[in-house]
Design an enzyme around this catalytic site. Structure first.
Site, PDB file in Angstrom:
ATOM      1  N   ARG A   1       0.677  -0.964  -0.101  1.00  0.00           N
ATOM      2  CA  ARG A   1      -0.074  -0.063   0.001  1.00  0.00           C
ATOM      3  C   ARG A   1       0.926   1.227   0.111  1.00  0.00           C
ATOM      4  O   ARG A   1       1.686   1.300   0.642  1.00  0.00           O
ATOM      5  CB  ARG A   1      -0.939   0.096   1.141  1.00  0.00           C
ATOM      6  CG  ARG A   1      -1.959  -1.107   1.355  1.00  0.00           C
ATOM      7  CD  ARG A   1      -2.927  -1.299   0.346  1.00  0.00           C
ATOM      8  NE  ARG A   1      -3.777  -0.183   0.278  1.00  0.00           N
ATOM      9  CZ  ARG A   1      -4.915  -0.152  -0.242  1.00  0.00           C
ATOM     10  NH1 ARG A   1      -5.486  -1.059  -0.748  1.00  0.00           N
ATOM     11  NH2 ARG A   1      -5.621   1.146  -0.125  1.00  0.00           N
ATOM     12  N   VAL A   2       0.525   2.375  -0.659  1.00  0.00           N
ATOM     13  CA  VAL A   2       0.969   3.707  -0.599  1.00  0.00           C
ATOM     14  C   VAL A   2       0.256   4.492   0.047  1.00  0.00           C
ATOM     15  O   VAL A   2       0.593   5.538   0.239  1.00  0.00           O
ATOM     16  CB  VAL A   2       1.370   4.219  -2.286  1.00  0.00           C
ATOM     17  CG1 VAL A   2       2.373   3.249  -2.976  1.00  0.00           C
ATOM     18  CG2 VAL A   2      -0.120   4.216  -2.797  1.00  0.00           C
ATOM     19  N   ASP A   3      -0.735   3.965   0.805  1.00  0.00           N
ATOM     20  CA  ASP A   3      -1.787   5.034   1.617  1.00  0.00           C
ATOM     21  C   ASP A   3      -1.507   4.603   3.198  1.00  0.00           C
ATOM     22  O   ASP A   3      -0.607   3.608   3.297  1.00  0.00           O
ATOM     23  CB  ASP A   3      -3.075   5.050   1.020  1.00  0.00           C
ATOM     24  CG  ASP A   3      -3.471   3.597   0.966  1.00  0.00           C
ATOM     25  OD1 ASP A   3      -2.931   2.480   1.409  1.00  0.00           O
ATOM     26  OD2 ASP A   3      -4.863   3.558   0.665  1.00  0.00           O
ATOM     27  N   ASP A   4      -2.392   5.284   3.948  1.00  0.00           N
ATOM     28  CA  ASP A   4      -2.316   4.852   5.354  1.00  0.00           C
ATOM     29  C   ASP A   4      -3.055   3.378   5.673  1.00  0.00           C
ATOM     30  O   ASP A   4      -3.899   3.715   6.691  1.00  0.00           O
ATOM     31  CB  ASP A   4      -2.797   6.107   5.962  1.00  0.00           C
ATOM     32  CG  ASP A   4      -1.819   7.329   6.005  1.00  0.00           C
ATOM     33  OD1 ASP A   4      -0.453   6.804   6.082  1.00  0.00           O
ATOM     34  OD2 ASP A   4      -2.084   8.321   5.916  1.00  0.00           O
TER      35      ASP A   4
END
Ligand code: 6R9
Length: 695
Positions: free
Chosen positions: A563-566
């Site tokens: 994932r590149v998000d939180d």
């Protein structure tokens, strides 16, 4: 050798892929079944024997089908859709979409105007085709000697009884039904019963806490909950009905009241005498269901009528209700199942996922049943009574396709291989992996030890939102690379974009997006179409944004990087950092919290929480335990932080944004990689955090 030359030639032709895949300068390959896959191997080739019997036998055949699916999606998918039963064919337009926010609202429709029913296609259609006596479900209980099975005819009868009951208590087309059940046969039975009458099931994983459950009840405005009194997992009894009772009370206080709580009496865990009960609302499954007729007419639905809601975690705010519809989802799950696992009617298929997650929807229930497959359901824990249980089950049912998560592979890898080798496992022919990237060493152990170097591994990349596989190997067709999900499925156009949303070609890495829709795509977030557009379609206009990072190598293979998000991925479970943080700050003594994921040997990632206490509250292990308990209570045990790190302050920019990049480095003790901290409002905070790291 002849075979490697052959593949080299095949790979040449991959240049027609949109990714601009190139040729391979060198090829270190092993051929399936002929030797062990080692660190040096770039490629693992299917054996000739496997390839010859496969549904897709070569890269060329894949390319031909792939090309058609992209050039003529309507023709490609309607040909496949015609294999199912439609009461009425879809309208002239197979697919209708707007995928570009700059051109108006996002809209995806497949087979609109087509009238069908997915339960009918899973059960009635297969029974009519002569599969009535074929086993649909083998159920293996928590304990070694407890099991059961249902044929397709028996399953149809049970589904009809539940469907009739639901209709009788007033459940209608479009109504939401909450299902909170462990892996009993009643779980897929209830899902199919809802689908039969057009009710929208919303399965809540039975590991979620009462607060998470009530949140989902409130959001979906359900009137009915289906559960069981208790379940045994390993040697522990979990009192599900108590959790449900609390959730129902909470929901009522928020204006959503449950009229009926249908409760399955799971005598193996708890008797009815010992179950708390509310007369008038609670009904024992066993008291009512068997009295209903075993036939039930289906509710014919438009292809775009909702099938189910499934809540998943995002990077911000409350969980999102992912909505899937009927027709496209049906066609897509059936087709991906068939090709990605090289499914044959003689297969015995076992997926270890719980029906509470998307994998259990698409690849325990719908995908396999639409293919008339025999499915193994296992109620218990994979290491109970010992680490050999999975292989015991494989041998007992002669499982041919085994689909699991990297976290299970890694945890079993830590035990002695003897737990594996004491079982034969010779029935296995295809292995599958899902939930997170599978690291090459776990891939090799899975391949060499579990699969005896015989079985291709389908590392399937997809999401709750995508409904089915988007990037996956087709066993037999492709040379595999350990750790790569390989190539797009039919009809899927993955693209890698840079920060600005510009597509990058060839060998590269960036953000993984998809161009154009596929039939299994989710259509909206329940009650919040705006959030749907903002989260998935606005970051890179013109594309669906997956939230994952990805690279493509010189041969065109895709490698997912996480994932590149939180969002944190713990043992394949998606957990939003925001959800854990809001649970922590709900504790009276917690002033602020920041949660990050750190690498974990078995779970992939684990949850690491920085906590600032209210002024004057002293640090104590007692309080640490309380904080962890708060998260367990509000979300579920699987979301409990592994570490609470006391933080007198958090590293923030002058505009008040928490610098998670810095926290991640502190959490993983990469202290020499903190990077530029000069933009912090108070750079001294970092030193304080480092000092408190191991206290
Ligand atoms: C099916 C499922 C989705 C997220 C996804 C990605 C990760 C899933 C993967 C994988 C690498 C794979 N993920 N499969 N990453 N390789 N084969 O897991 O759905 O719970 O919605 O999670 O899981 O990060 O974005 P979901």
């Amino acid at each position: 050798s002849h075979r490697t030359d052959n593949y080299l030639r095949h790979m040449e032709s991959m240049k027609i892929l949109p990714s601009g895949a190139g040729r391979i300068p060198h090829l270190n390959a092993v051929i399936l079944g002929e030797s062990l896959a080692t660190e040096e191997d770039d490629f693992v080739l299917p054996s000739e024997q496997f390839a010859n019997q496969a549904n897709v036998q070569s890269p060329e055949q894949y390319l031909e089908m792939y090309k058609r699916s992209i050039e003529d999606p309507a023709g490609f998918w309607s040909e496949i859709a015609s294999q199912f039963y439609w009461k009425q064919k879809w309208g002239h337009q197979v697919v209708h979409e707007n995928f570009d926010v700059t051109k108006g609202n996002i809209k995806i429709e497949w087979f609109k105007g087509g009238i069908t029913n997915i339960c009918y296609n899973c059960l009635d259609r297969n029974v009519e085709a002569g599969l009535g006596d074929k086993v649909a479900l083998y159920w293996e209980g928590n304990e070694l000697d407890v099991d059961a099975k249902l044929t397709y005819t028996q399953l149809l009868h049970q589904v009809c009884q539940v469907a009739n009951y639901l209709k009788d208590i007033g459940v209608k087309k479009g109504d939401a039904v909450i299902i909170y059940l462990p892996m009993l046969m009643e779980l897929p039975i209830t899902m199919l019963a809802c689908a039969r009458i057009g009710a929208v099931h919303s399965v809540v994983f039975a590991g979620f806490s009462s607060e998470s459950l009530s949140q989902r009840i409130i959001d979906s405005k359900a009137k009915v909950v289906i559960t069981c009194n208790a379940v045994k997992r390993g040697s522990k009894v979990i009192y599900l009905k108590d959790i449900v009772d609390t959730a129902i009370n909470d929901s009522a206080q928020n204006g959503v009241s449950i009229d009926v709580c249908l409760t399955y009496e799971n005598t193996l865990a708890l008797t009815r005498e010992d179950t708390k009960w509310k007369e008038g609302r609670d009904i024992w499954w066993q008291d009512v269901i068997p009295q209903y007729p075993t036939t039930c007419p289906v509710e014919w639905l438009d292809a775009e009528d909702p099938l189910f809601l499934l809540y998943t975690s995002g990077s911000t705010g409350k969980p999102k209700g992912v909505l899937h519809t009927t027709g496209g989802y049906m066609v897509y799950t059936a087709t991906t199942f068939k090709y990605a696992f090289d499914y044959k009617p003689s297969d015995i298929y076992w997926c270890t996922a719980d029906c509470g997650w998307i994998t259990g929807h698409s690849y325990v229930t719908y995908g396999p049943m639409l293919n008339g497959a025999t499915v193994v359901l296992y109620e218990g824990a994979p290491n109970y009574p010992d680490a050999g249980r999975s292989w015991n089950i494989v041998d007992k049912y002669k499982v041919t396709i085994f689909y699991t998560a990297p976290t299970l592979v890694r945890s079993l890898m830590r035990d002695s291989d003897e737990y594996v080798t004491r079982y034969s496992r010779k029935s296995l022919r295809v292995l599958g992996s899902v939930g997170e990237p599978i690291n090459p060493s776990a891939w090799r152990w899975f391949y060499n030890v579990i699969g005896d170097s015989r079985c291709p591994i389908s590392d399937t990349w997809w999401q709750t939102e995508t409904g089915g596989f988007l990037i996956t190997p087709l066993p037999g067709a492709w040379p595999q690379k350990p750790g790569s999900a390989t190539f797009p499925f039919f009809g899927v156009q993955p693209v890698i974009v840079d920060e600005k949303g510009v597509e990058i070609d060839g060998e590269c890495s960036g953000y993984l997006c998809v161009k154009r829709s596929w039939p299994g795509a989710f259509r909206t977030l329940y009650g919040d179409h705006e959030r749907y557009e903002t989260t998935y379609f606005k970051p890179f206009a013109g594309y669906y944004f997956s939230g994952d990072g990805c690279s493509r190598d010189k041969d065109g293979y895709y490698w997912l990087t996480g994932r590149v998000d939180d969002v944190i991925n713990v043992s394949g479970h998606r957990i939003g950092t925001a959800e854990v943080e809001s649970a922590l700050v709900s504790h009276a003594q917690c002033a602020e919290a920041a949660v990050v994921g750190v690498e974990h040997e078995v779970k992939g990632q684990s949850i690491y929480a920085f906590v600032t206490l209210v002024d004057g509250v002293p640090y104590s292990d007692e309080l640490r335990k309380e904080l962890v308990l708060t998260v367990r209570k509000q979300i579920g045990a699987f979301a409990a932080p592994d570490k609470i790190h006391w933080a007198p302050g958090l590293p923030k920019t002058r505009s008040g944004k928490i610098m998670r990049r810095v926290l991640r480095k502190i959490a993983s003790r990469q202290l020499d990689e903190l990077g530029d901290t000069s933009t912090l409002a108070d750079p001294n905070v970092v030193n304080q955090l480092i000092e408190l790291a191991d206290s």
